[in-house]
Scaffold this motif. Structure first.
Motif, PDB file in Angstrom:
ATOM      1  N   ASP A   1      -6.687   8.312 -37.741  1.00 26.14           N
ATOM      2  CA  ASP A   1      -7.022   9.527 -36.995  1.00 26.14           C
ATOM      3  C   ASP A   1      -5.869  10.522 -36.947  1.00 26.14           C
ATOM      4  OD1 ASP A   1      -9.626   8.821 -36.452  1.00 26.14           O
ATOM      5  OD2 ASP A   1      -9.020   7.597 -34.737  1.00 26.14           O
ATOM      6  N   CYS A   2      -4.677  10.098 -37.325  1.00 28.77           N
ATOM      7  CA  CYS A   2      -3.533  11.008 -37.353  1.00 28.77           C
ATOM      8  C   CYS A   2      -2.381  10.302 -38.058  1.00 28.77           C
ATOM      9  CB  CYS A   2      -3.128  11.397 -35.929  1.00 28.77           C
ATOM     10  SG  CYS A   2      -1.726  12.530 -35.891  1.00 28.77           S
ATOM     11  N   TYR A   3      -2.128  10.673 -39.301  1.00 28.39           N
ATOM     12  CA  TYR A   3      -1.026  10.028 -40.028  1.00 28.39           C
ATOM     13  C   TYR A   3      -0.210  11.069 -40.775  1.00 28.39           C
ATOM     14  CZ  TYR A   3      -4.223  10.278 -44.062  1.00 28.39           C
ATOM     15  OH  TYR A   3      -5.070  10.711 -45.044  1.00 28.39           O
ATOM     16  N   LEU A   4       1.042  10.696 -41.037  1.00 28.89           N
ATOM     17  CA  LEU A   4       1.952  11.630 -41.704  1.00 28.89           C
ATOM     18  C   LEU A   4       1.457  11.902 -43.125  1.00 28.89           C
ATOM     19  CD1 LEU A   4       4.655  13.218 -41.477  1.00 28.89           C
ATOM     20  CD2 LEU A   4       5.744  11.238 -42.546  1.00 28.89           C
ATOM     21  N   ASP A   5       1.237  13.169 -43.429  1.00 34.10           N
ATOM     22  CA  ASP A   5       0.794  13.556 -44.772  1.00 34.10           C
ATOM     23  C   ASP A   5       1.977  14.036 -45.618  1.00 34.10           C
ATOM     24  OD1 ASP A   5      -1.550  14.247 -46.618  1.00 34.10           O
ATOM     25  OD2 ASP A   5      -0.400  16.111 -46.563  1.00 34.10           O
ATOM     26  N   HIS A   6       2.821  14.881 -45.012  1.00 31.72           N
ATOM     27  CA  HIS A   6       4.021  15.282 -45.754  1.00 31.72           C
ATOM     28  C   HIS A   6       5.127  15.806 -44.854  1.00 31.72           C
ATOM     29  CE1 HIS A   6       1.597  19.157 -46.028  1.00 31.72           C
ATOM     30  NE2 HIS A   6       2.756  19.665 -45.694  1.00 31.72           N
ATOM     31  N   VAL A   7       6.321  15.716 -45.400  1.00 32.89           N
ATOM     32  CA  VAL A   7       7.507  16.363 -44.827  1.00 32.89           C
ATOM     33  C   VAL A   7       7.801  17.516 -45.769  1.00 32.89           C
ATOM     34  CG1 VAL A   7       9.950  16.100 -44.276  1.00 32.89           C
ATOM     35  CG2 VAL A   7       8.394  14.144 -43.983  1.00 32.89           C
ATOM     36  N   ALA A   8       7.888  18.737 -45.213  1.00 39.00           N
ATOM     37  CA  ALA A   8       8.064  19.916 -46.080  1.00 39.00           C
ATOM     38  C   ALA A   8       9.484  20.455 -45.977  1.00 39.00           C
ATOM     39  CB  ALA A   8       7.071  21.004 -45.690  1.00 39.00           C
ATOM     40  N   ILE A   9      10.042  20.760 -47.133  1.00 37.82           N
ATOM     41  CA  ILE A   9      11.416  21.258 -47.202  1.00 37.82           C
ATOM     42  C   ILE A   9      11.412  22.623 -47.874  1.00 37.82           C
ATOM     43  CG2 ILE A   9      13.698  20.783 -48.189  1.00 37.82           C
ATOM     44  CD1 ILE A   9      13.071  17.853 -47.921  1.00 37.82           C
ATOM     45  N   ALA A  10      12.040  23.576 -47.228  1.00 38.17           N
ATOM     46  CA  ALA A  10      12.133  24.931 -47.790  1.00 38.17           C
ATOM     47  C   ALA A  10      13.296  24.982 -48.770  1.00 38.17           C
ATOM     48  CB  ALA A  10      12.342  25.951 -46.664  1.00 38.17           C
ATOM     49  N   VAL A  11      13.024  25.486 -49.978  1.00 36.27           N
ATOM     50  CA  VAL A  11      14.075  25.542 -51.003  1.00 36.27           C
ATOM     51  C   VAL A  11      14.066  26.914 -51.687  1.00 36.27           C
ATOM     52  CG1 VAL A  11      13.892  23.049 -51.437  1.00 36.27           C
ATOM     53  CG2 VAL A  11      12.625  24.624 -52.904  1.00 36.27           C
TER      54      VAL A  11
ATOM     55  N   GLN B   1       1.934   5.241 -49.437  1.00 36.58           N
ATOM     56  CA  GLN B   1       0.499   5.351 -49.760  1.00 36.58           C
ATOM     57  C   GLN B   1      -0.108   6.673 -49.288  1.00 36.58           C
ATOM     58  OE1 GLN B   1       1.931   2.786 -48.140  1.00 36.58           O
ATOM     59  NE2 GLN B   1       0.705   0.918 -48.329  1.00 36.58           N
ATOM     60  N   HIS B   2       0.469   7.275 -48.238  1.00 31.57           N
ATOM     61  CA  HIS B   2      -0.140   8.472 -47.647  1.00 31.57           C
ATOM     62  C   HIS B   2       0.795   9.681 -47.633  1.00 31.57           C
ATOM     63  CE1 HIS B   2      -3.345   5.875 -46.305  1.00 31.57           C
ATOM     64  NE2 HIS B   2      -2.454   5.072 -45.773  1.00 31.57           N
ATOM     65  N   ALA B   3       2.061   9.441 -47.364  1.00 32.41           N
ATOM     66  CA  ALA B   3       2.980  10.558 -47.110  1.00 32.41           C
ATOM     67  C   ALA B   3       3.633  11.071 -48.392  1.00 32.41           C
ATOM     68  CB  ALA B   3       4.053  10.114 -46.124  1.00 32.41           C
ATOM     69  N   HIS B   4       3.913  12.353 -48.381  1.00 34.13           N
ATOM     70  CA  HIS B   4       4.553  13.014 -49.524  1.00 34.13           C
ATOM     71  C   HIS B   4       5.755  13.822 -49.056  1.00 34.13           C
ATOM     72  CE1 HIS B   4       0.415  12.329 -50.765  1.00 34.13           C
ATOM     73  NE2 HIS B   4       0.827  12.385 -52.003  1.00 34.13           N
ATOM     74  N   LEU B   5       6.605  14.140 -49.999  1.00 34.02           N
ATOM     75  CA  LEU B   5       7.616  15.160 -49.791  1.00 34.02           C
ATOM     76  C   LEU B   5       7.051  16.428 -50.425  1.00 34.02           C
ATOM     77  CD1 LEU B   5      10.659  15.204 -48.745  1.00 34.02           C
ATOM     78  CD2 LEU B   5      11.224  15.523 -51.146  1.00 34.02           C
ATOM     79  N   GLU B   6       7.078  17.542 -49.698  1.00 35.16           N
ATOM     80  CA  GLU B   6       6.609  18.814 -50.247  1.00 35.16           C
ATOM     81  C   GLU B   6       7.783  19.772 -50.330  1.00 35.16           C
ATOM     82  OE1 GLU B   6       4.270  21.377 -47.646  1.00 35.16           O
ATOM     83  OE2 GLU B   6       3.170  22.199 -49.349  1.00 35.16           O
ATOM     84  N   LEU B   7       8.035  20.285 -51.523  1.00 35.60           N
ATOM     85  CA  LEU B   7       9.047  21.334 -51.661  1.00 35.60           C
ATOM     86  C   LEU B   7       8.324  22.676 -51.599  1.00 35.60           C
ATOM     87  CD1 LEU B   7      11.217  19.848 -54.564  1.00 35.60           C
ATOM     88  CD2 LEU B   7      11.551  19.620 -52.091  1.00 35.60           C
ATOM     89  N   LEU B   8       8.863  23.586 -50.815  1.00 40.47           N
ATOM     90  CA  LEU B   8       8.245  24.897 -50.610  1.00 40.47           C
ATOM     91  C   LEU B   8       9.209  25.982 -51.035  1.00 40.47           C
ATOM     92  CD1 LEU B   8       6.868  24.456 -46.981  1.00 40.47           C
ATOM     93  CD2 LEU B   8       5.470  24.875 -49.017  1.00 40.47           C
ATOM     94  N   CYS B   9       8.806  26.760 -52.008  1.00 40.82           N
ATOM     95  CA  CYS B   9       9.664  27.826 -52.527  1.00 40.82           C
ATOM     96  C   CYS B   9       8.936  29.162 -52.364  1.00 40.82           C
ATOM     97  CB  CYS B   9       9.936  27.536 -54.007  1.00 40.82           C
ATOM     98  SG  CYS B   9      11.172  28.597 -54.725  1.00 40.82           S
ATOM     99  N   PRO B  10       9.618  30.218 -51.919  1.00 46.29           N
ATOM    100  CA  PRO B  10       8.931  31.497 -51.733  1.00 46.29           C
ATOM    101  C   PRO B  10       8.280  31.991 -53.018  1.00 46.29           C
ATOM    102  CG  PRO B  10      11.140  31.598 -50.826  1.00 46.29           C
ATOM    103  CD  PRO B  10      11.045  30.302 -51.576  1.00 46.29           C
ATOM    104  N   TYR B  11       7.099  32.553 -52.858  1.00 50.04           N
ATOM    105  CA  TYR B  11       6.379  33.168 -53.974  1.00 50.04           C
ATOM    106  C   TYR B  11       6.006  34.570 -53.526  1.00 50.04           C
ATOM    107  CZ  TYR B  11       2.472  34.148 -57.142  1.00 50.04           C
ATOM    108  OH  TYR B  11       1.626  34.726 -58.055  1.00 50.04           O
ATOM    109  N   GLY B  12       6.398  35.567 -54.315  1.00 45.89           N
ATOM    110  CA  GLY B  12       6.092  36.937 -53.908  1.00 45.89           C
ATOM    111  C   GLY B  12       7.041  37.390 -52.809  1.00 45.89           C
ATOM    112  N   ASP B  13       6.702  38.493 -52.206  1.00 46.09           N
ATOM    113  CA  ASP B  13       7.611  39.109 -51.242  1.00 46.09           C
ATOM    114  C   ASP B  13       7.027  39.024 -49.835  1.00 46.09           C
ATOM    115  OD1 ASP B  13       9.984  40.262 -50.657  1.00 46.09           O
ATOM    116  OD2 ASP B  13       9.248  42.324 -50.907  1.00 46.09           O
ATOM    117  N   GLY B  14       7.512  38.086 -49.066  1.00 42.74           N
ATOM    118  CA  GLY B  14       7.027  37.937 -47.694  1.00 42.74           C
ATOM    119  C   GLY B  14       6.760  36.478 -47.397  1.00 42.74           C
ATOM    120  N   GLY B  15       6.192  36.232 -46.236  1.00 43.97           N
ATOM    121  CA  GLY B  15       5.801  34.875 -45.880  1.00 43.97           C
ATOM    122  C   GLY B  15       6.846  34.145 -45.052  1.00 43.97           C
TER     123      GLY B  15
END
Ligand code: CMX
Length: 141
Positions: free
Chosen positions: A9-19, A57-71
């Motif tokens: 009902d509630c499990y860790l899906d990902h840890v997101a890191i801004a790069v 089995q469930h959790a991921h590492l997500e890398l997040l990089c800016p795309y475009g101008d803003g956000g």
């Protein structure tokens, strides 16, 4: 010791890191032993390119990089530099969960859930109502 049970009902899906540099960041995490999906996804509504690597089995590492101008990620990087940006928990029904959380005093970032990476419906809980951690809740569509 806590039992090693899985809470569907509630499990860790990902840890997101801004790069700032997706290729460079991916190489660093690969050196640690992670394997990234060859498919990257641009989420235009969030102004990001994402890269995912499984952690278990469930959790991921997500890398997040800016795309475009803003956000949010561009702003976060400008203010704080690279680092952990948010935790994401998978829930069965994101709208229902957010209503329950709001009734308990948590603050949602969006009025309505919106499209996220990997064919998901997502919303965010504001860090000011969680003790300084941005939390995403996500429902797989
Ligand atoms: N974690 C913890 N605190 C954060 C934070 C984060 N990721 N981002 C902002 N904050 C804090 C700031 O430190 C600041 O605190 P102080 O006032 O004490 O200095 C406060 O929140 C306001 O910060 P801000 O830089 O002015 O940022 P905004 O208010 O413009 O935006 C937020 C903050 C959470 C509303 C915005 O980041 C947002 O809309 N997030 C949801 C969407 C998102 O994060 N998308 C990224 C990609 C998602 C994906 O595809 O995975």
């Amino acid at each position: 010791m806590l039992p090693n049970t899985f809470n569907k009902d509630c499990y860790l899906d990902h840890v997101a890191i801004a790069v700032n540099d997706l290729d460079g960041a991916q190489k660093k995490w690969e050196a640690l032993g992670l394997t990234f999906s060859s498919e990257r996804e641009v989420v235009e509504s969030q102004f990001v390119t994402t890269a995912f690597a499984p952690l278990d089995q469930h959790a991921h590492l997500e890398l997040l990089c800016p795309y475009g101008d803003g956000g949010a990620i561009k702003k976060f990087l400008e203010k704080n530099g690279e680092g952990i940006h948010h935790l994401c928990f998978k829930v069965p029904d994101v709208k229902k969960k957010m209503e329950e959380l709001k009734a308990q005093g948590f603050r949602s970032v969006y009025e309505e859930a919106t499209a996220g990476a990997n064919n998901c419906l997502v919303n965010f809980i504001h860090p000011k109502s969680t003790g300084g951690v941005l939390v995403e809740i996500s429902q797989t569509l």
